[in-house]
Design an enzyme around this catalytic site. Structure first.
Site, PDB file in Angstrom:
ATOM      1  CE1 TYR A   1      -7.582  13.713 -30.864  1.00 29.70           C
ATOM      2  CE2 TYR A   1      -9.704  13.949 -29.774  1.00 29.70           C
ATOM      3  CZ  TYR A   1      -8.463  14.455 -30.099  1.00 29.70           C
ATOM      4  OH  TYR A   1      -8.099  15.701 -29.652  1.00 29.70           O
TER       5      TYR A   1
ATOM      6  CE1 TYR B   1      -7.426   9.702 -34.434  1.00 31.75           C
ATOM      7  CE2 TYR B   1      -5.364   8.588 -34.958  1.00 31.75           C
ATOM      8  CZ  TYR B   1      -6.089   9.753 -34.799  1.00 31.75           C
ATOM      9  OH  TYR B   1      -5.486  10.978 -35.019  1.00 31.75           O
ATOM     10  CB  CYS B   2     -13.257   6.704 -35.907  1.00 29.34           C
ATOM     11  SG  CYS B   2     -14.045   5.556 -34.747  1.00 29.34           S
ATOM     12  CG  PHE B   3     -14.724  11.151 -31.367  1.00 31.66           C
ATOM     13  CD1 PHE B   3     -13.767  12.128 -31.112  1.00 31.66           C
ATOM     14  CD2 PHE B   3     -15.753  10.985 -30.455  1.00 31.66           C
ATOM     15  CE1 PHE B   3     -13.846  12.928 -29.973  1.00 31.66           C
ATOM     16  CE2 PHE B   3     -15.845  11.782 -29.327  1.00 31.66           C
ATOM     17  CZ  PHE B   3     -14.886  12.750 -29.090  1.00 31.66           C
TER      18      PHE B   3
END
Length: 367
Positions: free
Chosen positions: A126, A97-99
């Protein structure tokens, strides 16, 4: 074929299974808050992310993407992919995952796939996972099922909670024992990490289908970890059970918690001489932390008593003299404060008893 995206409908099972997570955000983002099963293997380091962000603001998305590819190319790109490969080989069931589940997730997934691995990324990233956990803490299931375990300092509330399957140990999650003497050698989690861990613990509790969520009676702040406001407010209105213990047992428990166990921790970490000095500093700092409540005269009496106990401990290898200041602290500070606080919430008390009778009462309540 491996699924490409993990939807929000699977977030609960993700946390309950402690699914291995690869967080491709920059280290500065990870440090502010992440999840217990996540490791940080960033697509871009902090400085790279900052440059791309500046470019995005000044020149737009297309230029920022080009700069990102230029910064993470060649050997740098190979190193990032190698780190991801190593993590996936160790945990093939990982998600990334990223933001927000956007370009960083998609690009990382693409590069990982080109390297021979096929793993999904989390829809919404996130931010979506964090929102899900906040909703757990604010859910009616969490807020309406609380039962608060109270009792005087040294009554063994933490020891008791650790034996109860329906309990969540807030102090363990905060890595702090809650009082002025509660600081541990290892640092407390970030505020976001504390909240995330609490939400996961509540989620785990909900799968057990207990009638109550048993929590220790805590202040809004546990050290520097703040309880979520809605969660804390519900604690302030929940029913209470009072754990009772005789004074001698309380003193012996606090001697172990404040002195013997804490001293052993300092010595184990720092060695005999430095550990003993750090332990003495810890006792003095803990008392000075409540000096406004103690008053100058009583504080000095306690500090003098601590000094005598430390000198006796060094010369005789005996910690029992610490009982003098612990006893004074209980009878003149902690007990009066507890009695006053209890007088404000007597109407919420359902039961009071010693450890054995409390276990029996709670067992009956679960039937």
């Amino acid at each position: 074929m491996t699924r490409q995206i993990i939807p929000s409908s699977e977030f609960a099972s993700l946390f309950l299974q402690a699914r291995p997570l690869i967080d491709v955000r920059a280290p500065i983002e990870f440090t502010k808050g992440a999840f217990p099963s996540a490791i940080n293997l960033p697509l871009m380091k902090d400085s790279e992310r900052e440059k791309v962000g500046t470019c995005y603001k000044q020149q737009g998305q297309e230029s920022a993407i080009k700069l990102g590819h230029a910064l993470v190319s060649g050997t740098v790109k190979e190193q990032r992919i190698a780190a991801w490969r190593k993590a996936i080989e160790a945990n093939p069931s990982s998600y990334l995952y990223c933001f927000r589940g956007g370009l960083r997730s998609q690009l990382s997934q693409q590069w990982i796939k080109e390297a021979g691995f096929d793993i999904p990324y989390i829809q919404g990233g996130y931010k979506a996972l964090r929102t899900f956990l906040i909703q757990i803490l604010e859910s009616s299931a969490a807020l309406n099922s609380m039962l608060i375990l109270s009792g005087r300092t040294g009554s063994g509330k933490t020891d008791f909670l650790q034996l109860r399957d329906e309990a969540v140990d807030l102090e363990q999650l905060a890595n702090h024992r809650g009082s002025s003497f509660g600081k541990n050698l290892d640092p407390q989690p970030s505020q976001i990490n504390f909240e995330n861990q609490l939400a996961i613990a509540v989620l785990q509790h909900q799968t057990k289908h207990h009638r109550h969520l048993l929590l220790e009676d805590e202040s809004f702040l546990i050290g520097r970890s703040a309880l979520p406001k809605a969660f804390y407010n519900s604690m302030q209105h929940a029913d209470i059970v009072l754990l009772e213990e005789d004074d001698e047992q309380r003193l012996q428990r606090l001697l172990f918690d404040y002195v013997d166990n804490k001293l052993a921790s300092f010595v184990s970490r720092l060695g005999d001489e430095a550990g003993l000095k750090a332990f003495g500093d810890y006792l003095n700092a803990s008392l000075n932390g409540i000096k406004k409540r103690l008053g100058g005269k009583f504080l000095q009496e306690l500090l003098d008593s601590v000094a005598r106990a430390l000198a006796h401990q060094i010369s005789q290898n005996d910690t029992s003299l610490h009982l003098d200041w612990i006893s004074q602290l209980l009878t003149r500070y902690y007990d009066p404060m507890y009695d006053y606080q209890l007088s404000q919430k007597q109407q919420r008390v359902l039961f009071k008893g010693d450890h054995a009778s409390m276990h029996a009462w709670l067992d009956e309540l679960r039937k």
